[in-house]
Every structure is written in structure tokens, then in C-alpha cells.
Design an enzyme around this catalytic site. Structure first.
Site, mmCIF file in Angstrom:
data_model
loop_
_atom_site.group_PDB
_atom_site.id
_atom_site.type_symbol
_atom_site.label_atom_id
_atom_site.label_comp_id
_atom_site.label_asym_id
_atom_site.label_seq_id
_atom_site.Cartn_x
_atom_site.Cartn_y
_atom_site.Cartn_z
ATOM 1 N N ASP A 162 0.837 -1.312 -0.037
ATOM 2 C CA ASP A 162 0.097 -0.039 -0.024
ATOM 3 C C ASP A 162 1.044 1.245 0.132
ATOM 4 O O ASP A 162 1.994 1.103 0.555
ATOM 5 C CB ASP A 162 -0.729 -0.062 1.183
ATOM 6 C CG ASP A 162 -1.957 -1.063 1.313
ATOM 7 O OD1 ASP A 162 -2.252 -1.551 0.120
ATOM 8 O OD2 ASP A 162 -2.375 -1.212 2.347
ATOM 9 N N ASP B 241 0.839 3.744 1.825
ATOM 10 C CA ASP B 241 1.004 4.381 3.294
ATOM 11 C C ASP B 241 2.097 4.085 4.110
ATOM 12 O O ASP B 241 3.026 3.248 3.622
ATOM 13 C CB ASP B 241 -0.426 4.066 3.841
ATOM 14 C CG ASP B 241 -0.497 2.380 4.069
ATOM 15 O OD1 ASP B 241 0.465 1.793 4.021
ATOM 16 O OD2 ASP B 241 -1.659 2.204 4.474
#
Ligand code: 0RA
Length: 690
Positions: free
Chosen positions: A551, A553
């Protein structure tokens, strides 16, 4: 800040530079003395007249097959030009006549290299009929073959193809020499043709040489942009390897010039401190050994071989902290200097431990044991180095083995006798390594049994049907849900998916026994199928692309760096060979009239809004995780070879990468914080093409 930039920076985690995948031209040197080289040398020995056609033929050969001389015309080759010119100035410094070298990245990406040495000779060279400067810049391998006194030596080795190669590959090149009270200038154009012959252009009380060149864009078609970080890392390394020489870098391309200076009085001693700065040293100050020996070369001339070694033990567990160089060039594959060191450390530590009654007479430490937690820089300077190995980065001169072994053996023993407390700490560390090794071997055997059984590929692995490694790709995917989308969206023929559950173990902080019990790690080892560490055989890898897909993030960043650390520690040739990639999922999606548009960074998002003529406040989706994309979207945006973008991870500089990984993953929190803050500057200026 765009997340993929953050990750590029983490990858750049340095030493590990991130390149766009288009860069396929890895630096591989096929030996310095090629046929073309030899012909050129012979020609150089013939009589020259001013405007000699053969000169141009020599340079033309370089332009026809630049790869032969600089390895690649991609980014690495572009930078190689700078190393060539800097090497010449370093030689002048090693000869004792120069203590400052400036590199300036000019606006428009030309490069200036300036030193305060004696200045390249400007008198006529009988053999070429040209001035010394013109000879050096137009005749292949002329470097060092002219000038009086014979004090000047090219460093040879992998670099050392000479200034003429740089000139041949430049649109224009100017050399300004200050010496003998005058300033002299020559200008070459169009791949080395003399455009303005050397002339005295003024008076000067200074001494030195300044070269400015513009790489030819018709040769360096892929990129003409110099990377500040690459040049900086190289110059810092040169400053460490040549203590006492000041290397200064200026980047004049931006609005404000950027300037940094590298100067290490302590040379490789400071290099070891630098590499260990995020680690905990246990053996006191860096230990330093050095010595020189005179040898008689084939032609009867006597030359000195010089070797120096700096070492310090840390509380870490890795046994691959030995960085070796010959004539300022990394010897990635090691060679006789490293062999000499290994012999000495094994002999000396066993003898000392037995004598001090810290080791039973019947027991024995292995060299691996002795090197656990050790950081060591070995630097040899040799007048006639021979290189062997697959990438010609293994020092072959056999006399060096004995020289290094004697230097380290004698001086390390002396040091241990003079510092019994430190000696005891080192022996205890080695002793613990030795005991842990027995346990690790057992744990490792268990994994290897699995890894060998063809039928026991991990259950979680959705393998591809092709068995041709060159076309196979392994996607290592964060989380089961994204793993599910990836499995459904992939090209089953060539793409395999291995989902990871949560975070993998931080191999930087765990001891081997635990590492081998970790299921996720076992799965990766089995899936890749080429073993680990010293048994890793890159020719056995089942996939030629191993793609990390996490991801965009903070957690994704973390998992990515954990995975890179694992590959770095356990399958380094996988990274060195350029087989590791990072997938680039989009960050944004905009839907307009049923059509979907994706943006991979903030700038693209803005472009997209403009191109689609969207009103302010038009809604768009920000992807928080891969799981938000369905199989079709994941394929279209991130996995389809036709339109995906990936970052390929490579290692420029092993010591730099080591430091970065230990800073990012090690015990100490402060260096990690510093690392991230320092990188924040770089993130804005990186010129990655994503
Ligand atoms: C040959 C002889 C002398 C100096 C040099 C080469 C020289 C080469 C380079 C390359 C970059 N910077 C350099 N500086 C010097 C010495 C000639 C004399 O005796 O003065």
C-alpha cells in the site's frame, strides 16, 4: 509529498538507487584491454603529425562502441565520465601535488572538474606532435605515458580509460591549465576534434587543471541529467579512500547553488566510523593497520604496493561487513586482499583466544564467526592490478594475499596484546557467534529441506504456469485481500502471487534461528528457490522479476523496507542483479462520464484535472490501499506490463547501502529519525521518472 517519492527515497535508502525500469544497461565491464583498445594503443605509438587522422579514428572507435569503454550509455555511463576525470585529479593528489578537487554540475548539465595540482603539461609531446593536454585528451590510453619524472600514474583498474574517452563522448570539452605563470586553454568539439588548439590566454600565478565537458546527447540518449546524490556519494567515497584530499561538490542548476565538501583526515578509519554510525560499536575506537611493500615488475621497474585496513566490531549479527577496494575502485567480488584479511583474522583471533585461555584448545572459531558484527574497509593501491571474476571486480594479484595477511596478522595481534579488555570483548562476541552458528545451522537445514523439495512450494503461493524464469514475475503482495485481487487480475502464464500476512520479521534485529522459523520468510525463500546467503545461487531463481507490491501508506512503506532489508541481507545478488522491483500503484482515481483516470502522484493529478477541464472541487478518489482496487483495476493500473510503472532497485555503493539499512532498521532510534529528516530534502529534488 507523493508517497511513491517517499518510497523512492527509501529505496534510494541509499546506495540502493531507484531507477526507472527502462534502465536496462547495467554496468558490466568486459575487460579493459579489448581488441579495439590494443589497436588504438599501437596507433598511439606511431608517429603523429598535428592533425592526425588516426587520432580521430581512435576517438571514433569510442563513439561507435561506447559500451566497450564505459559499460553503458544509460545513467551509469553518464556518471562514469565524471569518475574518469575525477580519477585523474585523484592521481595527481596521490602523487602528492594536489589537495583539493572541485566538481561543479553546471546549468545545462555540463560538468567541471577542477584541481589544484601541477597542471597537465602544455609542452609538445614528441610522439604525438601535440601538447601534453591535447595528447591526453585525444589519444586513447595516453594518460601517464607522457610528462617528465614519471611520477604520474593512472589508477588503472576498471576506470582509467582516460580523459580521451570522456572527450570522445562529449559535444564539447574545454581544458584550462594554469602553470608556469600562464593560463592555457584548449577546446574540443564534436567528439574530440580540436576546435581551438592549445593557446596561452593570459597570465596566472595559480596552478591546476580545470576540465569542463558536455556529454553528447546523441550518445547518452536515455538521460543527460546528472544525479546529485550519485555524484555526492561517489565523492564522499573518494574522500574516505584518499584521506587528506578535499573533495568539493557544487550544484549550480537550481536557483541557489548547493555546495558540500568532503574531507576526512583519518581516511578509511573515518569510513568505518561512518558506516557504523547507526550501530553500536563494541571494540573501542576503529583499529587501523597499514603497510607497503616494494615489488619488481616484469619490466624491472620497482613499485610500491600499499595496503591499509580499518576495522571495528559492532553488536550486529551480519558477517558481510567487509568492504574492499583496489586503486579506489570497489572490488565487489573480493579477491586476494580480502583472502589475506580472512586468513589473518582467523589465525590471529584463534591464537589470541587460546593463549588468553578464552577458547578451548580443541575448539576453533571460523572466519565467519570472527566477522560477525565486524565492519572492515580494506584498501589496496597497486601499480598493476589484475582483475578476475564474472564482473572483473575480483582482485587477482597473488602477492597481495601475503602482504595483507602479514599487515593484519602482526598489527592486530599487537593491538590485542596492548588492549586486553577490548580483546576480551571481541573474543566474547566471536565466541557467541560460534555457539549461535551451531543452532543456526540446524534451523537452516530445516528450511533447506523444504526449499529443495520441488513439491513443497508454499500453499499461499499462486504460481504462474510458465517455468521460464526470464519471463516469470513474483508479486509479493501486502495483505490477503490485495493478494486476492492480484491473483484474479494477473496474467496467469507469467505472474505468480505470494500474499504476505501482516508484517514480516525485521531481519536486522533478529538472530538467525528466529529468522528461519518465520513462515513468511520461509515462503519467500522457497518460492524464489535459489537458497540464501553464501549458498544463494542467482542462476537458480525462479523469477527474473520479484516485485514488491504494498500500500502507498506508512505501513506499506515499512513492509517494503522490511522486505528490501531481507533481500539485502539474505539474497544480495538478487538486488545486485537488478531483479527486485517496486510496483507503483496509482494514488488517485477520477471518474468522468463513466471513464476512469488514474494519477500516480500529485502533479499528475493536477495535470489530469486540467486536461479534463474539471471544475474546482470535482470529486476524486484517493486510494488508501491496494485492497480498494478490484482485480481488473489492479491489473490495468499496476500489473499490466504494457502500462505499469515500476522502480528497479539497484545498489550503487555497498557501504552506503549498509549504512542506510542499519539506520533504517537497526536498534537506534535517533539515526532513523535523522535519516528520514535528511531524506526529506532529497525527496523534493529527486529526478526520478515515475
Ligand atoms: C603528467 C605530468 C605532470 C602532471 C600531470 C600529468 C597532471 C595530470 C592531471 C590530470 C588531472 N589533473 C592533473 N594534474 C597534473 C607533471 C608535470 C610537471 O612536472 O610539472
Amino acid at each position: 509529498m507523493a508517497d511513491e517519492k517517499k518510497l523512492a527515497a527509501a529505496a534510494e535508502a541509499s546506495g540502493a538507487t531507484a531507477e526507472s525500469i527502462e534502465e536496462e544497461g547495467k554496468f558490466s565491464y568486459s575487460g579493459v584491454e579489448t581488441d579495439i583498445d590494443r589497436r588504438s594503443i599501437e596507433k598511439a605509438d606511431e608517429k603523429y603529425t598535428g592533425e592526425n587522422i588516426q587520432v580521430l579514428e581512435g576517438l571514433e572507435a569510442v563513439r561507435k562502441r561506447p559500451g566497450m569503454y564505459i559499460g553503458t550509455t544509460a545513467s551509469a555511463g553518464l556518471h562514469h565520465l565524471v569518475w574518469e576525470i575525477v580519477d585523474n585529479s585523484i592521481d595527481e593528489a596521490l602523487a602528492g601535488y594536489c589537495d583539493r578537487i572541485d566538481v561543479i554540475i553546471n546549468k545545462g548539465n555540463s560538468i567541471t572538474v577542477k584541481d589544484n595540482g601541477r597542471g597537465i603539461p602544455v609542452d609538445k609531446v614528441a610522439k604525438s606532435g601535440l601538447s601534453g593536454v591535447e595528447t591526453a585528451y585525444t589519444i586513447l590510453h595516453a594518460g601517464g605515458k607522457f610528462g617528465e619524472g614519471g611520477g604520474y600514474k593512472v589508477s588503472g583498474g576498471l576506470h582509467g580509460v582516460g580523459a580521451s574517452v570522456v572527450n570522445a563522448l562529449s559535444t564539447w570539452c574545454e581544458v584550462v591549465v594554469c602553470r608556469d605563470g600562464g593560463e592555457f586553454k584548449v577546446r574540443f568539439e564534436d567528439g574530440g576534434k580540436i576546435a581551438q588548439p592549445l593557446a596561452r590566454v593570459g597570465d596566472s600565478s595559480a596552478r591546476g587543471t580545470a576540465v569542463t565537458f558536455l556529454p553528447d546527447p546523441t550518445i547518452f540518449t536515455e538521460t543527460q541529467t546528472y544525479n546529485y546524490e550519485s555524484i555526492k556519494n561517489h565523492m564522499r567515497q573518494m574522500a574516505f579512500l584518499n584521506g587528506g584530499v578535499r573533495l568539493c561538490l557544487t550544484d549550480d542548476r537550481g536557483e541557489e547553488p548547493v555546495h558540500e565538501e568532503f574531507f576526512y583526515e583519518g581516511g578509511i578509519k573515518e569510513y568505518v566510523s561512518f558506516i557504523n554510525s547507526a550501530k553500536i560499536a563494541i571494540s573501542g575506537p576503529v583499529i587501523y593497520c597499514s603497510g607497503a611493500e616494494e615489488v619488481t615488475l616484469l619490466d624491472g621497474t620497482k613499485e610500491k604496493i600499499f595496503a591499509e585496513i580499518a576495522l571495528q566490531w559492532t553488536d550486529g549479527y551480519s558477517s558481510d561487513g567487509v568492504y574492499s577496494f583496489c586503486n579506489n575502485i570497489t572490488t565487489k567480488e573480493g579477491g586476494t586482499h580480502v583472502e589475506g584479511f580472512n586468513l589473518a583474522i582467523n589465525r590471529t583471533m584463534n591464537a589470541y583466544a587460546k593463549k588468553a585461555k578464552l577458547l578451548d584448545d580443541k575448539d576453533k572459531f571460523t572466519t565467519e564467526d570472527c566477522k560477525e558484527g565486524l565492519t572492515c574497509v580494506i584498501s589496496a593501491k597497486h601499480p598493476n592490478p589484475q582483475y578476475e571474476g564474472q564482473t572483473k571486480t575480483k582482485l587477482g594479484n597473488s602477492e597481495v594475499r601475503k602482504i595483507v595477511s602479514t599487515i593484519v596478522g602482526d598489527q592486530l595481534e599487537q593491538y590485542l596484546l596492548e588492549h586486553p579488555d577490548i580483546a576480551k570483548t571481541i573474543v566474547q562476541k566471536i565466541s557467541m557467534a560460534s555457539k549461535a552458528r551451531a543452532a543456526a545451522v540446524r534451523a537452516r537445514e530445516a528450511v533447506r529441506k523444504d526449499a529443495l523439495g520441488v513439491t513443497t512450494l508454499p500453499g499461499k503461493l499462486a504460481d504462474c504456469s510458465s517455468k521460464i524464469p526470464e519471463e516469470c514475475e513474483l508479486y509479493i503482495v501486502e495483505g490477503n485481500s490485495a493478494g486476492g485481487s492480484a491473483k484474479n487480475g494477473r496474467d496467469r502464464e507469467t505472474q505468480a502471487i505470494l500474499p504476505l500476512r501482516g508484517k514480516i520479521l525485521n531481519v536486522e534485529k533478529a538472530r538467525e534461528e528466529r529468522i528461519f522459523k518465520n513462515a513468511e520468510i520461509g515462503n519467500m525463500i522457497t518460492a524464489i528457490g535459489a537458497g540464501i546467503r553464501e549458498n544463494f545461487d542467482v542462476s537458480k531463481i525462479r523469477y527474473h522479476k520479484v516485485v514488491i507490491m504494498t500500500d502507498a501508506d506508512v505501513d506499506g512503506d515499512h513492509i517494503r523496507i522490511l522486505l528490501l532489508t531481507f533481500f539485502y541481507r539474505f539474497m544480495r545478488p538478487l538486488i545486485e542483479g537488478g531483479f527486485v522491483y517496486i510496483a507503483q500503484p496509482p494514488l488517485y482515481k477520477i471518474e468522468v462520464k463513466g471513464n476512469q483516470y488514474y494519477a500516480y502522484n500529485d502533479a499528475q493529478l493536477e495535470q489530469l484535472k486540467k486536461a479534463l477541464q474539471l471544475r474546482a472541487g470535482y470529486p476524486f478518489q484517493r486510494y488508501k490501499g491496494l485492497g480498494e482496487m478490484d482485480a481488473q483495476q489492479l491489473w490495468e493500473t499496476t500489473m499490466d506490463p504494457k502500462c505499469r510503472k515500476m522502480i528497479r532497485i539497484t545498489i550503487d555503493d555497498a557501504a552506503e547501502a549498509e549504512k542506510a539499512f542499519s539506520e533504517l532498521m537497526g536498534e537506534d532510534v535517533l539515526p532513523r529519525k535523522n535519516f528520514i529528516t535528511e531524506r526529506a530534502v532529497f525527496i523534493n529534488r529527486d529526478d526520478l521518472d515515475i
